[in-house]
Design an enzyme around this catalytic site. Structure first.
Site, PDB file in Angstrom:
ATOM      1  CG  LEU A 176      -1.971  -1.049   1.362  1.00 31.78           C
ATOM      2  CD1 LEU A 176      -2.739  -0.874   2.668  1.00 31.78           C
ATOM      3  CD2 LEU A 176      -2.923  -1.002   0.177  1.00 31.78           C
ATOM      4  CG  ASP A 177      -0.080   4.885  -2.117  1.00 32.01           C
ATOM      5  OD1 ASP A 177      -0.499   5.442  -1.085  1.00 32.01           O
ATOM      6  OD2 ASP A 177      -0.739   4.850  -3.165  1.00 32.01           O
ATOM      7  NE  ARG A 178       5.038   9.308   1.944  1.00 33.97           N
ATOM      8  CZ  ARG A 178       4.455  10.506   2.083  1.00 33.97           C
ATOM      9  NH1 ARG A 178       3.932  10.858   3.239  1.00 33.97           N
ATOM     10  NH2 ARG A 178       4.399  11.332   1.062  1.00 33.97           N
TER      11      ARG A 178
ATOM     12  NE  ARG B 204      -2.843   6.895  -3.890  1.00 33.28           N
ATOM     13  CZ  ARG B 204      -3.385   7.649  -2.927  1.00 33.28           C
ATOM     14  NH1 ARG B 204      -3.981   8.785  -3.249  1.00 33.28           N
ATOM     15  NH2 ARG B 204      -3.310   7.276  -1.659  1.00 33.28           N
TER      16      ARG B 204
ATOM     17  CB  THR C  52      -3.028   3.709   0.420  1.00 33.79           C
ATOM     18  OG1 THR C  52      -3.043   4.418  -0.816  1.00 33.79           O
ATOM     19  CG2 THR C  52      -4.227   2.779   0.468  1.00 33.79           C
TER      20      THR C  52
END
Length: 235
Positions: free
Chosen positions: A101-103, A188, A105
């Site tokens: 999960l990106d930072r 996104r 999220t």
């Protein structure tokens, strides 16, 4: 596996440090009897300073990742490993995030040191849906659900259209999106492709697993029943 190596692999220290623990009498059995490095007790019978050992290799966790944490062992800033017991970061094999999960999220993140299980979860053959809730910068226009479900949406820099995805409108600027594949920053990029911008993103389900009442920053160990729930059938 020798007892010193077994305990060191769980992150309690180097082999030299674990050997010193034996000399100091800090490693005992469940009855408090001092253990020696050449003993062969069952994992569940071992105590360090009176406390049971962490789970053996084959550990799988469900973490409620907060926004602002990075799925890495080395990046600058706050890392997901800071939310776990410190020695979990030093386990061998490594306790790794299953995908990322990106930072920015938040939400459901699986972690495991079982390589075969990791590959099974991320394999397209497992067909594990991923469900996200997104807060958007602009109101939904009304055509997004049809475009996402079409199977023809092509993201920038990709040469293959996305698989159909389901969009549920929760409010003019909130939506729930169910994906059947996992591409880089997919949610996104999907909303960017229809002229919108994701301001906040939360993953609430993977396969059959949900966060339940797990608060942000908390984690729990998964067991056989949880894996059956994850895959929707016998694990």
């Amino acid at each position: 596996m020798k007892l010193v190596k077994h305990i060191a692999n769980l992150g309690y220290g180097s082999r030299k440090q674990v050997t010193a623990m034996f000399r100091e009498g800090r490693i005992t059995d469940a009855d408090g009897e001092v253990l020696y490095a050449d003993d062969k007790p069952a994992h569940e019978a071992i105590r360090i300073d009176g406390q049971p050992l962490d789970p053996p290799p084959g550990l799988t966790l469900l973490l409620h990742k907060p926004a602002g944490y990075t799925c890495s062992t080395k990046d600058v800033g706050r890392l997901i490993y800071e939310l776990l017991p410190e020695r979990f970061r030093d386990r061998s094999p490594l306790l790794s995030p299953v995908g990322r999960l990106d930072r920015d999220t938040s939400g459901l993140l699986l972690m495991t040191d079982d390589g075969a299980l990791l590959h099974r979860i991320v394999s397209p053959k497992s067909r594990l849906d991923k469900v996200y809730e997104a807060e958007l910068a602009q109101d939904l226009r009304g055509d997004e659900a049809a475009r996402f479900a079409s199977g023809t949406l092509l993201l920038e820099s990709d040469d293959k259209p996305l698989l159909p995805a389901e969009l549920e409108v929760l409010s003019p600027r909130r939506a729930r999106l169910t994906l059947h594949e996992g591409r880089y920053h997919q949610v996104r990029r999907m909303f960017a492709a229809v002229g919108n911008h994701v301001q906040a993103l939360h993953r609430c389900r993977v396969g059959g697993l949900e966060l339940g009442d797990l608060a942000s920053g908390q984690w729990r160990q998964l067991h056989e029943a949880d894996l059956k729930t994850l895959f929707g059938h016998d694990a």
